[in-house]
Write a protein that holds these residues in place. Structure first.
Motif, PDB file in Angstrom:
ATOM      1  N   MET A   1       0.861  -1.178   0.000  1.00  0.00           N
ATOM      2  CA  MET A   1       0.000   0.000   0.000  1.00  0.00           C
ATOM      3  C   MET A   1       0.901   1.233   0.000  1.00  0.00           C
ATOM      4  SD  MET A   1      -2.858   1.240   2.791  1.00  0.00           S
ATOM      5  CE  MET A   1      -3.796  -0.230   2.645  1.00  0.00           C
ATOM      6  N   SER A   2       0.630   2.124  -0.923  1.00  0.00           N
ATOM      7  CA  SER A   2       1.456   3.328  -1.036  1.00  0.00           C
ATOM      8  C   SER A   2       1.038   4.360   0.008  1.00  0.00           C
ATOM      9  CB  SER A   2       1.334   3.925  -2.438  1.00  0.00           C
ATOM     10  OG  SER A   2       0.048   4.471  -2.620  1.00  0.00           O
ATOM     11  N   ILE A   3       1.908   5.319   0.214  1.00  0.00           N
ATOM     12  CA  ILE A   3       1.642   6.373   1.190  1.00  0.00           C
ATOM     13  C   ILE A   3       0.442   7.219   0.768  1.00  0.00           C
ATOM     14  CG2 ILE A   3       3.256   8.044   0.216  1.00  0.00           C
ATOM     15  CD1 ILE A   3       2.724   7.490   3.947  1.00  0.00           C
ATOM     16  N   SER A   4       0.260   7.443  -0.551  1.00  0.00           N
ATOM     17  CA  SER A   4      -0.879   8.245  -1.002  1.00  0.00           C
ATOM     18  C   SER A   4      -2.199   7.504  -0.760  1.00  0.00           C
ATOM     19  CB  SER A   4      -0.731   8.624  -2.474  1.00  0.00           C
ATOM     20  OG  SER A   4      -0.756   7.483  -3.287  1.00  0.00           O
ATOM     21  N   THR A   5      -2.192   6.179  -0.915  1.00  0.00           N
ATOM     22  CA  THR A   5      -3.395   5.398  -0.627  1.00  0.00           C
ATOM     23  C   THR A   5      -3.723   5.455   0.859  1.00  0.00           C
ATOM     24  OG1 THR A   5      -2.907   3.914  -2.463  1.00  0.00           O
ATOM     25  CG2 THR A   5      -4.456   3.118  -0.815  1.00  0.00           C
ATOM     26  N   LEU A   6      -2.701   5.320   1.682  1.00  0.00           N
ATOM     27  CA  LEU A   6      -2.907   5.403   3.125  1.00  0.00           C
ATOM     28  C   LEU A   6      -3.443   6.772   3.531  1.00  0.00           C
ATOM     29  CD1 LEU A   6      -2.617   4.051   5.879  1.00  0.00           C
ATOM     30  CD2 LEU A   6      -0.276   4.910   5.942  1.00  0.00           C
ATOM     31  N   LEU A   7      -2.865   7.833   2.984  1.00  0.00           N
ATOM     32  CA  LEU A   7      -3.363   9.187   3.270  1.00  0.00           C
ATOM     33  C   LEU A   7      -4.803   9.357   2.788  1.00  0.00           C
ATOM     34  CD1 LEU A   7      -0.257  11.401   2.459  1.00  0.00           C
ATOM     35  CD2 LEU A   7      -1.348  11.103   4.683  1.00  0.00           C
ATOM     36  N   GLY A   8      -5.105   8.834   1.610  1.00  0.00           N
ATOM     37  CA  GLY A   8      -6.465   8.912   1.083  1.00  0.00           C
ATOM     38  C   GLY A   8      -7.469   8.222   1.987  1.00  0.00           C
ATOM     39  N   LEU A   9      -7.114   7.049   2.485  1.00  0.00           N
ATOM     40  CA  LEU A   9      -8.001   6.337   3.400  1.00  0.00           C
ATOM     41  C   LEU A   9      -8.166   7.078   4.720  1.00  0.00           C
ATOM     42  CD1 LEU A   9      -6.835   2.670   2.786  1.00  0.00           C
ATOM     43  CD2 LEU A   9      -8.966   3.744   2.030  1.00  0.00           C
ATOM     44  N   MET A  10      -7.092   7.684   5.193  1.00  0.00           N
ATOM     45  CA  MET A  10      -7.168   8.450   6.436  1.00  0.00           C
ATOM     46  C   MET A  10      -8.054   9.691   6.278  1.00  0.00           C
ATOM     47  SD  MET A  10      -3.234   8.033   7.716  1.00  0.00           S
ATOM     48  CE  MET A  10      -3.347   9.314   8.947  1.00  0.00           C
ATOM     49  N   VAL A  11      -7.884  10.401   5.177  1.00  0.00           N
ATOM     50  CA  VAL A  11      -8.706  11.600   4.940  1.00  0.00           C
ATOM     51  C   VAL A  11     -10.164  11.206   4.724  1.00  0.00           C
ATOM     52  CG1 VAL A  11      -9.099  13.554   3.387  1.00  0.00           C
ATOM     53  CG2 VAL A  11      -6.782  12.961   4.068  1.00  0.00           C
ATOM     54  N   ALA A  12     -10.411  10.117   3.998  1.00  0.00           N
ATOM     55  CA  ALA A  12     -11.788   9.655   3.777  1.00  0.00           C
ATOM     56  C   ALA A  12     -12.443   9.250   5.097  1.00  0.00           C
ATOM     57  CB  ALA A  12     -11.799   8.489   2.798  1.00  0.00           C
ATOM     58  N   THR A  13     -11.694   8.592   5.959  1.00  0.00           N
ATOM     59  CA  THR A  13     -12.217   8.198   7.265  1.00  0.00           C
ATOM     60  C   THR A  13     -12.535   9.422   8.111  1.00  0.00           C
ATOM     61  OG1 THR A  13     -10.949   6.153   7.188  1.00  0.00           O
ATOM     62  CG2 THR A  13     -11.722   6.876   9.360  1.00  0.00           C
ATOM     63  N   TYR A  14     -11.629  10.398   8.115  1.00  0.00           N
ATOM     64  CA  TYR A  14     -11.883  11.627   8.870  1.00  0.00           C
ATOM     65  C   TYR A  14     -13.110  12.364   8.319  1.00  0.00           C
ATOM     66  CZ  TYR A  14     -11.702  16.326  10.639  1.00  0.00           C
ATOM     67  OH  TYR A  14     -12.053  17.515  11.217  1.00  0.00           O
ATOM     68  N   THR A  15     -13.234  12.403   7.007  1.00  0.00           N
ATOM     69  CA  THR A  15     -14.360  13.098   6.375  1.00  0.00           C
ATOM     70  C   THR A  15     -15.680  12.464   6.780  1.00  0.00           C
ATOM     71  OG1 THR A  15     -12.944  13.668   4.513  1.00  0.00           O
ATOM     72  CG2 THR A  15     -15.312  13.861   4.166  1.00  0.00           C
ATOM     73  N   ALA A  16     -15.752  11.141   6.724  1.00  0.00           N
ATOM     74  CA  ALA A  16     -16.983  10.444   7.120  1.00  0.00           C
ATOM     75  C   ALA A  16     -17.276  10.662   8.598  1.00  0.00           C
ATOM     76  CB  ALA A  16     -16.847   8.953   6.810  1.00  0.00           C
ATOM     77  N   TRP A  17     -16.239  10.594   9.432  1.00  0.00           N
ATOM     78  CA  TRP A  17     -16.418  10.791  10.868  1.00  0.00           C
ATOM     79  C   TRP A  17     -16.878  12.217  11.172  1.00  0.00           C
ATOM     80  CZ3 TRP A  17     -13.316  13.764  14.316  1.00  0.00           C
ATOM     81  CH2 TRP A  17     -13.614  13.574  15.661  1.00  0.00           C
ATOM     82  N   ALA A  18     -16.286  13.213  10.504  1.00  0.00           N
ATOM     83  CA  ALA A  18     -16.658  14.608  10.728  1.00  0.00           C
ATOM     84  C   ALA A  18     -18.088  14.873  10.263  1.00  0.00           C
ATOM     85  CB  ALA A  18     -15.686  15.539  10.000  1.00  0.00           C
ATOM     86  N   ALA A  19     -18.481  14.284   9.135  1.00  0.00           N
ATOM     87  CA  ALA A  19     -19.854  14.461   8.645  1.00  0.00           C
ATOM     88  C   ALA A  19     -20.849  13.840   9.620  1.00  0.00           C
ATOM     89  CB  ALA A  19     -19.999  13.841   7.258  1.00  0.00           C
ATOM     90  N   PHE A  58      -5.879  11.792  -3.321  1.00  0.00           N
ATOM     91  CA  PHE A  58      -4.846  10.926  -2.741  1.00  0.00           C
ATOM     92  C   PHE A  58      -5.011   9.478  -3.207  1.00  0.00           C
ATOM     93  CE2 PHE A  58      -4.065  14.004   0.892  1.00  0.00           C
ATOM     94  CZ  PHE A  58      -2.755  14.239   0.547  1.00  0.00           C
ATOM     95  N   LEU A  59      -6.257   9.017  -3.311  1.00  0.00           N
ATOM     96  CA  LEU A  59      -6.502   7.648  -3.732  1.00  0.00           C
ATOM     97  C   LEU A  59      -6.202   7.424  -5.223  1.00  0.00           C
ATOM     98  CD1 LEU A  59      -9.734   6.907  -1.698  1.00  0.00           C
ATOM     99  CD2 LEU A  59      -7.466   5.923  -1.317  1.00  0.00           C
ATOM    100  N   ALA A  60      -6.325   8.479  -6.016  1.00  0.00           N
ATOM    101  CA  ALA A  60      -6.100   8.365  -7.452  1.00  0.00           C
ATOM    102  C   ALA A  60      -4.622   8.416  -7.827  1.00  0.00           C
ATOM    103  CB  ALA A  60      -6.849   9.472  -8.189  1.00  0.00           C
ATOM    104  N   VAL A  61      -3.801   9.000  -6.967  1.00  0.00           N
ATOM    105  CA  VAL A  61      -2.374   9.115  -7.249  1.00  0.00           C
ATOM    106  C   VAL A  61      -1.697   7.779  -6.945  1.00  0.00           C
ATOM    107  CG1 VAL A  61      -0.224  10.254  -6.554  1.00  0.00           C
ATOM    108  CG2 VAL A  61      -2.337  11.572  -6.763  1.00  0.00           C
ATOM    109  N   PRO A  62      -0.938   7.245  -7.887  1.00  0.00           N
ATOM    110  CA  PRO A  62      -0.303   5.933  -7.644  1.00  0.00           C
ATOM    111  C   PRO A  62       0.816   5.989  -6.625  1.00  0.00           C
ATOM    112  CG  PRO A  62       0.224   6.742  -9.848  1.00  0.00           C
ATOM    113  CD  PRO A  62      -0.700   7.738  -9.213  1.00  0.00           C
TER     114      PRO A  62
END
Length: 62
Positions: A1-19, A58-62
């Motif tokens: 798993m790349s760092i950009s994928t990990l960051l994307g998952l973290m930001v997506a998780t925060y976004t869902a939690w904040a919403a 972040f998820l789209a960047v390889p």
């Protein structure tokens, strides 16, 4: 798993939690502030959308 994928998952998780929680953190200047869905609903959803786009980028960047 790349760092950009990990960051994307973290930001997506925060976004869902904040919403779900109804509060999102906005960086402004040196510090930041919390924006509440009850007090500023329009701006809150704009920030949620921006965080969602950031997660997708972040998820789209390889």
């Amino acid at each position: 798993m790349s760092i950009s994928t990990l960051l994307g998952l973290m930001v997506a998780t925060y976004t869902a939690w904040a919403a779900w929680r109804g509060q999102v953190y906005e960086r402004r200047g040196l510090w930041g502030r919390t924006v509440s869905r009850d007090q500023q609903p329009g701006y809150f959803w704009v920030l949620i959308a921006l965080y969602g786009v950031l997660a997708l980028v972040f998820l789209a960047v390889p």
